[in-house]
Write a protein that holds these residues in place. Structure first.
Motif, PDB file in Angstrom:
ATOM      1  N   GLU A 186     -35.623  17.016  22.502  1.00 56.03           N
ATOM      2  CA  GLU A 186     -35.991  15.781  23.208  1.00 56.03           C
ATOM      3  C   GLU A 186     -37.496  15.514  23.145  1.00 56.03           C
ATOM      4  N   GLU A 187     -38.039  15.571  21.934  1.00 56.72           N
ATOM      5  CA  GLU A 187     -39.452  15.249  21.657  1.00 56.72           C
ATOM      6  C   GLU A 187     -40.458  16.268  22.196  1.00 56.72           C
ATOM      7  N   VAL A 188     -39.992  17.411  22.693  1.00 58.84           N
ATOM      8  CA  VAL A 188     -40.886  18.468  23.177  1.00 58.84           C
ATOM      9  C   VAL A 188     -40.850  19.614  22.160  1.00 58.84           C
ATOM     10  N   PRO A 189     -42.005  19.977  21.564  1.00 60.30           N
ATOM     11  CA  PRO A 189     -41.998  21.114  20.632  1.00 60.30           C
ATOM     12  C   PRO A 189     -41.690  22.407  21.388  1.00 60.30           C
ATOM     13  N   VAL A 190     -40.711  23.174  20.859  1.00 57.22           N
ATOM     14  CA  VAL A 190     -40.282  24.383  21.565  1.00 57.22           C
ATOM     15  C   VAL A 190     -40.340  25.646  20.713  1.00 57.22           C
ATOM     16  N   TRP A 191     -40.460  25.504  19.380  1.00 55.79           N
ATOM     17  CA  TRP A 191     -40.379  26.673  18.488  1.00 55.79           C
ATOM     18  C   TRP A 191     -41.197  26.383  17.236  1.00 55.79           C
ATOM     19  N   VAL A 192     -41.905  27.380  16.732  1.00 59.05           N
ATOM     20  CA  VAL A 192     -42.670  27.220  15.497  1.00 59.05           C
ATOM     21  C   VAL A 192     -42.576  28.470  14.626  1.00 59.05           C
ATOM     22  N   MET A 193     -42.750  28.263  13.342  1.00 61.01           N
ATOM     23  CA  MET A 193     -42.911  29.366  12.388  1.00 61.01           C
ATOM     24  C   MET A 193     -44.011  28.948  11.421  1.00 61.01           C
ATOM     25  N   HIS A 194     -44.960  29.842  11.185  1.00 61.45           N
ATOM     26  CA  HIS A 194     -45.929  29.542  10.141  1.00 61.45           C
ATOM     27  C   HIS A 194     -45.835  30.623   9.076  1.00 61.45           C
ATOM     28  N   ARG A 195     -46.203  30.221   7.879  1.00 60.84           N
ATOM     29  CA  ARG A 195     -46.140  31.150   6.744  1.00 60.84           C
ATOM     30  C   ARG A 195     -47.267  30.823   5.782  1.00 60.84           C
ATOM     31  N   PHE A 253     -41.014  36.599  16.288  1.00 57.03           N
ATOM     32  CA  PHE A 253     -40.802  37.317  15.031  1.00 57.03           C
ATOM     33  C   PHE A 253     -42.042  37.292  14.153  1.00 57.03           C
ATOM     34  N   ARG A 254     -42.061  38.218  13.224  1.00 57.97           N
ATOM     35  CA  ARG A 254     -43.097  38.279  12.198  1.00 57.97           C
ATOM     36  C   ARG A 254     -42.568  39.151  11.063  1.00 57.97           C
ATOM     37  N   GLY A 255     -43.142  38.954   9.903  1.00 56.05           N
ATOM     38  CA  GLY A 255     -42.698  39.753   8.774  1.00 56.05           C
ATOM     39  C   GLY A 255     -43.482  39.443   7.514  1.00 56.05           C
ATOM     40  N   TYR A 256     -43.026  40.048   6.447  1.00 56.80           N
ATOM     41  CA  TYR A 256     -43.675  39.977   5.151  1.00 56.80           C
ATOM     42  C   TYR A 256     -42.585  39.937   4.094  1.00 56.80           C
ATOM     43  N   GLU A 257     -42.757  39.092   3.103  1.00 54.43           N
ATOM     44  CA  GLU A 257     -41.778  38.995   2.019  1.00 54.43           C
ATOM     45  C   GLU A 257     -42.515  38.956   0.684  1.00 54.43           C
ATOM     46  N   GLU A 283     -46.657  36.094   4.246  1.00 56.30           N
ATOM     47  CA  GLU A 283     -46.562  36.581   5.616  1.00 56.30           C
ATOM     48  C   GLU A 283     -46.056  35.442   6.476  1.00 56.30           C
ATOM     49  N   TYR A 284     -45.259  35.761   7.496  1.00 61.69           N
ATOM     50  CA  TYR A 284     -44.736  34.727   8.381  1.00 61.69           C
ATOM     51  C   TYR A 284     -44.668  35.261   9.810  1.00 61.69           C
ATOM     52  N   SER A 285     -44.690  34.332  10.759  1.00 62.30           N
ATOM     53  CA  SER A 285     -44.515  34.695  12.165  1.00 62.30           C
ATOM     54  C   SER A 285     -44.177  33.437  12.945  1.00 62.30           C
ATOM     55  N   GLY A 286     -43.642  33.639  14.146  1.00 63.01           N
ATOM     56  CA  GLY A 286     -43.318  32.487  14.973  1.00 63.01           C
ATOM     57  C   GLY A 286     -42.475  32.858  16.162  1.00 63.01           C
ATOM     58  N   GLY A 287     -41.925  31.813  16.785  1.00 63.29           N
ATOM     59  CA  GLY A 287     -41.069  32.003  17.939  1.00 63.29           C
ATOM     60  C   GLY A 287     -41.195  30.828  18.891  1.00 63.29           C
TER      61      GLY A 287
END
Length: 160
Positions: A71-80, A137-141, A154-158
């Motif tokens: 509903e237009e509210v940011p609630v989760w992100v992931m960056h890589r 979360f976070r990790g590496y691929e 590299e990635y992380s988010g939540g």
């Protein structure tokens, strides 16, 4: 915004559904944001949920941000952020195969691909932190080709 378990489950399902339609398969039409020259965006909306996978890339690097809204509210992100060790044109198509495999199987491993994926001489490996889950979360691929390291990320988010 506090999210109950049912909402989190639906949000995660929406993420996987949107991700497989975006970069992984190109089913969703890619667009751009005029105020961000060079941006590439895969958007999706379903009911109260909105998804946007925004990324930039050069010949040797990429940076991306996935955001989920309720509903237009940011609630989760992931960056890589990733880089090519050798400019190998097999990376993009192979990465899409690996990601599509994980997303289609409804598997959330840090929001990226399966733990291991092989095709021909290419190998994709994903190492999410063992404590990772959809909310943190976070990790590496990375990808190897012909036993040479050719790409990593590299990635992380939540939850916000």
């Amino acid at each position: 915004m506090e999210l109950d378990e049912g909402t989190l489950k639906r949000l995660k399902s929406f993420y996987l559904e949107s991700a497989v339609k975006g970069y992984a398969t190109g089913e969703t039409k890619r667009s751009t944001i005029p105020e961000l020259p060079g941006s590439r965006v895969f958007p999706n909306t379903k009911g109260e949920f909105r998804y946007a996978d925004l990324y930039f890339k050069s010949r040797t690097r990429s940076y991306g941000l996935v955001t989920l809204w309720i509903e237009e509210v940011p609630v989760w992100v992931m960056h890589r952020h990733g880089s090519w060790r050798h400019h190998d044109k097999r990376v993009g198509p192979f990465l899409k195969m690996a990601l599509s495999h994980a997303y289609s199987s409804k598997e959330f491993l840090g929001g990226r691909g399966p733990l291991i994926f092989r095709h021909g001489s290419l190998v994709y490996a994903n190492h999410p932190d063992p404590k990772s889950n959809f909310t943190d979360f976070r990790g590496y691929e990375w990808i190897t080709g012909d036993q040479t390291h050719i790409w990593d990320c590299e990635y992380s988010g939540g939850l916000l």
